[in-house]
Structure formats: structure tokens, C-alpha cells
Motif scaffolding. Structure first.
Motif, PDB file in Angstrom:
ATOM      1  N   ASP A 111      13.493 -17.364   7.072  1.00 21.83           N
ATOM      2  CA  ASP A 111      14.744 -18.044   6.738  1.00 21.83           C
ATOM      3  C   ASP A 111      15.901 -17.052   6.667  1.00 21.83           C
ATOM      4  O   ASP A 111      17.003 -17.323   7.153  1.00 21.83           O
ATOM      5  CB  ASP A 111      14.622 -18.760   5.388  1.00 21.83           C
ATOM      6  N   HIS A 112      15.659 -15.887   6.076  1.00 15.33           N
ATOM      7  CA  HIS A 112      16.716 -14.885   5.904  1.00 15.33           C
ATOM      8  C   HIS A 112      17.050 -14.184   7.220  1.00 15.33           C
ATOM      9  O   HIS A 112      18.190 -13.757   7.424  1.00 15.33           O
ATOM     10  CB  HIS A 112      16.302 -13.888   4.830  1.00 15.33           C
ATOM     11  N   VAL A 113      16.061 -14.079   8.096  1.00 17.31           N
ATOM     12  CA  VAL A 113      16.350 -13.543   9.429  1.00 17.31           C
ATOM     13  C   VAL A 113      17.234 -14.515  10.190  1.00 17.31           C
ATOM     14  O   VAL A 113      18.239 -14.129  10.808  1.00 17.31           O
ATOM     15  CB  VAL A 113      15.044 -13.272  10.214  1.00 17.31           C
ATOM     16  N   GLU A 114      16.896 -15.767  10.137  1.00 17.98           N
ATOM     17  CA  GLU A 114      17.673 -16.785  10.856  1.00 17.98           C
ATOM     18  C   GLU A 114      19.087 -16.927  10.299  1.00 17.98           C
ATOM     19  O   GLU A 114      20.014 -17.277  11.030  1.00 17.98           O
ATOM     20  CB  GLU A 114      16.921 -18.111  10.818  1.00 17.98           C
ATOM     21  N   GLU A 115      19.258 -16.616   9.014  1.00 15.37           N
ATOM     22  CA  GLU A 115      20.590 -16.660   8.411  1.00 15.37           C
ATOM     23  C   GLU A 115      21.398 -15.407   8.695  1.00 15.37           C
ATOM     24  O   GLU A 115      22.610 -15.384   8.466  1.00 15.37           O
ATOM     25  CB  GLU A 115      20.463 -16.845   6.899  1.00 15.37           C
ATOM     26  N   GLY A 116      20.750 -14.330   9.161  1.00 18.05           N
ATOM     27  CA  GLY A 116      21.465 -13.110   9.509  1.00 18.05           C
ATOM     28  C   GLY A 116      21.429 -12.023   8.469  1.00 18.05           C
ATOM     29  O   GLY A 116      22.013 -10.951   8.674  1.00 18.05           O
ATOM     30  N   ALA A 117      20.760 -12.224   7.333  1.00 18.83           N
ATOM     31  CA  ALA A 117      20.679 -11.185   6.306  1.00 18.83           C
ATOM     32  C   ALA A 117      19.752 -10.053   6.729  1.00 18.83           C
ATOM     33  O   ALA A 117      19.914  -8.905   6.294  1.00 18.83           O
ATOM     34  CB  ALA A 117      20.203 -11.782   4.987  1.00 18.83           C
ATOM     35  N   LEU A 118      18.767 -10.354   7.567  1.00 27.55           N
ATOM     36  CA  LEU A 118      17.789  -9.388   8.065  1.00 27.55           C
ATOM     37  C   LEU A 118      17.715  -9.513   9.578  1.00 27.55           C
ATOM     38  O   LEU A 118      18.098 -10.542  10.151  1.00 27.55           O
ATOM     39  CB  LEU A 118      16.407  -9.664   7.467  1.00 27.55           C
ATOM     40  N   VAL A 119      17.193  -8.479  10.239  1.00 28.23           N
ATOM     41  CA  VAL A 119      17.033  -8.568  11.694  1.00 28.23           C
ATOM     42  C   VAL A 119      15.594  -8.836  12.105  1.00 28.23           C
ATOM     43  O   VAL A 119      15.305  -8.970  13.296  1.00 28.23           O
ATOM     44  CB  VAL A 119      17.558  -7.294  12.397  1.00 28.23           C
ATOM     45  N   GLY A 120      14.690  -8.923  11.138  1.00 22.27           N
ATOM     46  CA  GLY A 120      13.305  -9.213  11.471  1.00 22.27           C
ATOM     47  C   GLY A 120      12.385  -8.783  10.357  1.00 22.27           C
ATOM     48  O   GLY A 120      12.815  -8.234   9.331  1.00 22.27           O
ATOM     49  N   THR A 121      11.098  -9.039  10.567  1.00 23.14           N
ATOM     50  CA  THR A 121      10.057  -8.658   9.616  1.00 23.14           C
ATOM     51  C   THR A 121       9.119  -7.659  10.273  1.00 23.14           C
ATOM     52  O   THR A 121       8.838  -7.751  11.468  1.00 23.14           O
ATOM     53  CB  THR A 121       9.252  -9.898   9.170  1.00 23.14           C
ATOM     54  N   HIS A 122       8.648  -6.706   9.482  1.00 27.30           N
ATOM     55  CA  HIS A 122       7.687  -5.706   9.941  1.00 27.30           C
ATOM     56  C   HIS A 122       6.425  -5.831   9.095  1.00 27.30           C
ATOM     57  O   HIS A 122       6.473  -5.729   7.870  1.00 27.30           O
ATOM     58  CB  HIS A 122       8.303  -4.302   9.803  1.00 27.30           C
ATOM     59  N   LEU A 123       5.301  -6.084   9.749  1.00 29.79           N
ATOM     60  CA  LEU A 123       4.012  -6.165   9.070  1.00 29.79           C
ATOM     61  C   LEU A 123       3.369  -4.785   9.054  1.00 29.79           C
ATOM     62  O   LEU A 123       2.876  -4.308  10.073  1.00 29.79           O
ATOM     63  CB  LEU A 123       3.096  -7.152   9.789  1.00 29.79           C
ATOM     64  N   GLU A 124       3.384  -4.130   7.904  1.00 27.44           N
ATOM     65  CA  GLU A 124       2.682  -2.849   7.763  1.00 27.44           C
ATOM     66  C   GLU A 124       1.413  -3.130   6.963  1.00 27.44           C
ATOM     67  O   GLU A 124       1.350  -2.934   5.761  1.00 27.44           O
ATOM     68  CB  GLU A 124       3.555  -1.814   7.063  1.00 27.44           C
ATOM     69  N   GLY A 125       0.419  -3.610   7.660  1.00 26.23           N
ATOM     70  CA  GLY A 125      -0.801  -4.035   7.028  1.00 26.23           C
ATOM     71  C   GLY A 125      -0.979  -5.532   7.232  1.00 26.23           C
ATOM     72  O   GLY A 125      -0.011  -6.230   7.538  1.00 26.23           O
ATOM     73  N   PRO A 126      -2.203  -6.038   7.159  1.00 22.69           N
ATOM     74  CA  PRO A 126      -3.387  -5.405   6.563  1.00 22.69           C
ATOM     75  C   PRO A 126      -4.333  -4.734   7.556  1.00 22.69           C
ATOM     76  O   PRO A 126      -5.452  -4.365   7.184  1.00 22.69           O
ATOM     77  CB  PRO A 126      -4.082  -6.613   5.918  1.00 22.69           C
ATOM     78  N   TRP A 127      -3.908  -4.559   8.810  1.00 20.59           N
ATOM     79  CA  TRP A 127      -4.823  -4.094   9.856  1.00 20.59           C
ATOM     80  C   TRP A 127      -4.773  -2.576   9.969  1.00 20.59           C
ATOM     81  O   TRP A 127      -4.394  -2.010  11.003  1.00 20.59           O
ATOM     82  CB  TRP A 127      -4.457  -4.771  11.173  1.00 20.59           C
ATOM     83  N   LEU A 128      -5.191  -1.900   8.885  1.00 23.10           N
ATOM     84  CA  LEU A 128      -5.041  -0.450   8.774  1.00 23.10           C
ATOM     85  C   LEU A 128      -6.391   0.221   8.532  1.00 23.10           C
ATOM     86  O   LEU A 128      -7.346  -0.411   8.072  1.00 23.10           O
ATOM     87  CB  LEU A 128      -4.091  -0.112   7.623  1.00 23.10           C
ATOM     88  N   SER A 129      -6.440   1.513   8.821  1.00 22.78           N
ATOM     89  CA  SER A 129      -7.669   2.279   8.617  1.00 22.78           C
ATOM     90  C   SER A 129      -7.885   2.582   7.140  1.00 22.78           C
ATOM     91  O   SER A 129      -6.977   3.099   6.476  1.00 22.78           O
ATOM     92  CB  SER A 129      -7.586   3.597   9.389  1.00 22.78           C
ATOM     93  N   PRO A 130      -9.068   2.300   6.601  1.00 18.35           N
ATOM     94  CA  PRO A 130      -9.346   2.665   5.200  1.00 18.35           C
ATOM     95  C   PRO A 130      -9.204   4.164   4.961  1.00 18.35           C
ATOM     96  O   PRO A 130      -8.868   4.581   3.843  1.00 18.35           O
ATOM     97  CB  PRO A 130     -10.791   2.199   4.995  1.00 18.35           C
ATOM     98  N   ALA A 131      -9.441   4.979   5.991  1.00 19.57           N
ATOM     99  CA  ALA A 131      -9.353   6.433   5.837  1.00 19.57           C
ATOM    100  C   ALA A 131      -7.920   6.920   5.721  1.00 19.57           C
ATOM    101  O   ALA A 131      -7.677   8.033   5.254  1.00 19.57           O
ATOM    102  CB  ALA A 131     -10.040   7.111   7.022  1.00 19.57           C
ATOM    103  N   HIS A 132      -6.959   6.103   6.149  1.00 19.84           N
ATOM    104  CA  HIS A 132      -5.548   6.497   6.097  1.00 19.84           C
ATOM    105  C   HIS A 132      -4.719   5.339   5.541  1.00 19.84           C
ATOM    106  O   HIS A 132      -3.662   5.009   6.070  1.00 19.84           O
ATOM    107  CB  HIS A 132      -5.066   6.891   7.496  1.00 19.84           C
ATOM    108  N   ARG A 133      -5.207   4.763   4.450  1.00 20.82           N
ATOM    109  CA  ARG A 133      -4.573   3.557   3.928  1.00 20.82           C
ATOM    110  C   ARG A 133      -3.279   3.848   3.175  1.00 20.82           C
ATOM    111  O   ARG A 133      -2.460   2.949   2.961  1.00 20.82           O
ATOM    112  CB  ARG A 133      -5.536   2.817   3.014  1.00 20.82           C
ATOM    113  N   GLY A 134      -3.095   5.103   2.712  1.00 20.36           N
ATOM    114  CA  GLY A 134      -1.884   5.418   1.971  1.00 20.36           C
ATOM    115  C   GLY A 134      -1.783   4.573   0.712  1.00 20.36           C
ATOM    116  O   GLY A 134      -2.708   4.536  -0.100  1.00 20.36           O
TER     117      GLY A 134
END
Length: 416
Positions: free
Chosen positions: A134-157
Motif C-alpha cells: 500500500d505504501h509503495v503504491e502511495e509513493g512513500a516507498l519504492v519497493g520491498t526487499h525480502l532479506e530472509g527467510p531463505w538464508l544460510s544457517p551458517a551465515h544467518r547474522g
């Protein structure tokens, strides 16, 4: 998806500042104008409404409405990887949190940003993606970035290991559908089961597939790049390191001519020599990011990053449970200063890495440059690269929250 850069200003009308977009427009002159493709010393730009209509060197054709002879004008910063700021996080899942984060970074010159999410349950992530759409479509944001959940357990940070999962077709499809075309990027470890097919599906959907939080070998990283991956998420951090017999993902990303690489310029995530080396290796493909969490532009203290508790001391954010670095407290303005003043990189290259390059990577056609036809997003920097003025979509931003001494007439000889 609607053009996100033509939407409303998340900060609302600026208070106590000149309206840059009056009927005849506003001419702003400065000691230097960095487009960043060209440098005009001195230079000026003409703004009408939300748009830049002229940019040129020398003296403007009529008296400037705002004269900034001691300042440098650069494009508004574009942050492709930010989780929070001002004490709030996009994981909070509220409109108030979105407003708090965007305003906290806006006063420091970030005029466009993606909302980065960390690992959580599938249902929770889908709900957040739908809300942020909703906020992207309104112009407050330019998009969403999914950082997870498809990450390595060895480098989960700073991600909850109990919530990590493989990028199965069903899970990938569910988040694509939840985003309604607003998901811009997804970070994943390509060595996971279904990793290569997930890269191909994300790319097919117009989503940037990013290699990150990964234990991939050089060959696995190369295979992901060949499948369509095009970004390295915070290069060097949370990924297999470089070894002379197993180069790993870092070398694969640096040598690929089409791959963008994120760098966190805070003096904590990267040694300045490493930052400078990577930036010089591919100067037109480096993207400065903050990876900022809620404590950016906020005091030290205890915060949440998704379900994980974070303690911030002396601007360093670490998980209370393991001590792992948990994002940053950066603004892009501070990253720009660090990259120039500490890492020794040319201002022109650094500005491009914080504006034009991320805009190009994210597919944003009207931001990231000072040029006719682009949205009037402008940052005025002093000699020490401190932000003095910000314009977003033709409106002057009230910076009093970031700088109590801020006045709209400071450094100006005249105002409209």
C-alpha cells in the motif's frame, strides 16, 4: 505497478521553508552542482512543481531564488536496503512506523528507499509485504526487499535460525503474490535446495535476485549469477570469505560485469581499505546502503529487529543473544561522508553509488540524477559533506528535527 516516484511526499508539506514549485518555478544556484554524470562549478537548477526542468553551469538567466554559493547540490539519496530508523522498524507493520522511518532518513537526505524485511514466519512476512505494498503504491516507498527467510544457517547474522527456510516454489510464489508487484529485491543463499529455481522465478517476476547470507562456493555463486541473480547483498558481510583455493561468492560477484554489489560504509562492517578496494574494482556497479535498523537517527538503547533483540552502544548494533552485528545505525549521508573522508574515494563516485546506481538497479526512471525530467530530489552539502538542505519532489524538507539550528534562510542570500 504504479510509478512509485510520482506519489505523495511521506514527510508532507515542509514547514517554514520556501515552496520550490510555485507557478514560475524556483531557480537554485550553488557553488557546485553534481549531476552526478557531470560537475558544474558553479551551477544552477530550475524546478517547476515536482520536476527539474533545467540544469546548467555558470550563472542562471535570472537572479536565483535561492543562492547557495558555499554548498554542493547532489541528487537525493536512494537507499536500497533499510530496515528502520527514528526508533521504528518496517517489521512493526504499521503506517506510523513507515512514516517514522521514512521521515527519519528523509531529513538526512534519503528521498527514496526500499523497505527491507528480516526473517519471520511465512504468514507474518506475507502480511507485512501486503501492508507495505500500500505504501509503495502511495509513493512513500519504492519497493520491498525480502532479506530472509531463505538464508544460510551458517551465515544467518541477525536472523532467527528457527525461522530460516528453503525457497520452495510455494513459498516464493506466496510472497510474490502478496507483493502485488511491489517486491523489488529478494536476498537468498543460492546453495539452498531450490535456490537456483528460486533465482529464475524471482527474475521472471521482475524481482532482483540477490546473493547474500550465503555459504555458496564460487561455482554455486556463478551458477546463481548465470541463472539471473544480479546483486550481492552487503558484500563480504554474512557470506563465505575469500580463500585462495575457494574464492567463494565475493570474487564471483566482483568479477561479474553485470552484478551490483552493496557496501556498508560505516567503519564497522568493512575496513576502509576493503571498502575502497571493492569500490574501485567496479565503480559503476557499487551501491552504498545503510542496512539501517531502528536505532538509525535515534539514541543508543535496546531495540527489536524482527523477533531478535538488539543492543546498540556507541552506534554499533549487536544481537543481545550472540553479539552478532545486527544491521547498522547509518544514514546514507553519513555513509557518503565516511566513504570520502575515511576510505578516500572520489566524491563523484561516492555520490553516484548513493544515487544514480541504486536508482538504476531498482529500475527507478526519474530519481537519482539532477537532470531535466527527473523528480526534484536535491540535497545540499557543505564543505564537510554535512547535509544542510533537502528538497523532495519540489518541496523543501523541514530539517529542524535533525538540526535544531536549521533555518530555511541559512546559507541563502535570497528566498522566494
Amino acid at each position: 505497478m504504479p510509478d512509485p516516484v510520482r506519489g505523495s511526499d511521506p514527510a508532507g508539506p515542509a514547514r517554514g521553508a520556501p515552496e520550490a514549485g510555485r507557478a514560475s518555478g524556483t531557480i537554485v544556484s550553488a557553488g557546485r552542482v553534481l549531476t552526478p554524470a557531470r560537475s558544474f562549478t558553479p551551477g544552477w537548477l530550475h524546478i517547476i512543481g515536482e520536476e527539474i526542468v533545467e540544469v546548467a553551469a555558470g550563472i542562471p538567466p535570472r537572479s536565483a531564488d535561492v543562492a547557495l554559493p558555499d554548498l554542493t547540490l547532489v541528487p537525493g539519496f536512494v537507499d536500497a536496503h533499510v530496515h528502520g530508523g527514528g526508533g521504528a522498524s518496517f517489521m512493526d507493520g504499521t503506517a506510523e512506523a513507515v512514516r517514522t522511518v521514512t521521515e527519519a532518513h528523509l531529513v538526512h537526505g534519503t528521498t527514496s528507499m526500499t523497505a527491507s524485511l528480516v526473517t519471520d514466519t511465512p504468514d507474518r512476512l506475507a502480511s507485512l509485504v501486503r501492508m507495505l505494498a500500500d505504501h509503495v503504491e502511495e509513493g512513500a516507498l519504492v519497493g520491498t526487499h525480502l532479506e530472509g527467510p531463505w538464508l544460510s544457517p551458517a551465515h544467518r547474522g541477525a536472523h532467527d535460525p528457527a525461522l530460516l527456510s528453503d525457497p520452495t516454489p510455494e513459498r516464493v510464489e506466496a510472497l510474490i503474490e502478496a507483493g502485488r508487484g511491489t517486491v523489488r529485491m529478494a536476498t537468498l543463499a543460492p546453495e539452498l535446495p531450490s535456490g537456483p529455481s528460486a533465482v529464475r522465478r524471482l527474475t521472471q517476476a521482475g524481482i532482483l535476485a540477490a546473493v547474500g547470507h550465503t555459504d555458496a562456493t564460487y561455482a554455486e555463486a556463478r551458477a546463481a549469477l548465470d541463472a539471473g541473480a544480479i546483486v550481492g547483498t552487503h558484500l563480504f558481510n554474512a557470506m563465505r570469505g575469500v580463500h585462495h583455493r575457494e574464492p567463494g561468492p565475493v570474487i564471483a560477484l566482483l568479477e561479474d560485469p553485470d552484478a551490483y554489489v552493496e557496501l556498508i560504509a560505516d567503519g564497522i562492517h568493512l575496513h576502509p581499505a576493503v571498502l575502497a578496494h571493492a569500490a574501485r574494482a567496479k565503480p559503476h556497479m557499487v551501491v552504498l546502503v545503510t542496512d539501517a535498523m531502528a536505532a538509525a537517527a535515534a539514541p543508543d538503547g535496546t531495540y527489536m529487529l524482527g523477533p531478535m533483540e538488539v543492543r546498540v552502544e556507541d552506534r554499533v548494533a549487536r544481537l543481545t543473544s550472540t553479539g552478532a552485528i545486527a544491521g547498522s545505525t547509518l544514514t546514507l549521508a553519513r555513509a557518503v561522508r565516511y566513504a570520502v573522508q575515511v576510505a578516500g574515494l572520489p566524491l563523484e563516485d561516492v555520490v553516484r553509488a548513493a544515487t544514480q546506481t541504486p536508482a538504476t538497479m531498482l529500475g527507478l526512471g526519474r530519481v537519482g540524477q539532477l537532470r531535466p525530467g527527473h523528480r526534484a530530489d536535491v540535497v545540499a552539502l557543505d564543505a564537510g559533506l554535512e547535509v544542510r538542505h533537502v528538497i523532495r519532489a519540489g518541496r523543501w524538507v523541514d530539517r529542524s528535527a535533525a538540526d535544531p539550528s536549521w533555518r530555511p534562510d541559512r546559507h541563502t542570500s535570497s528566498l522566494p
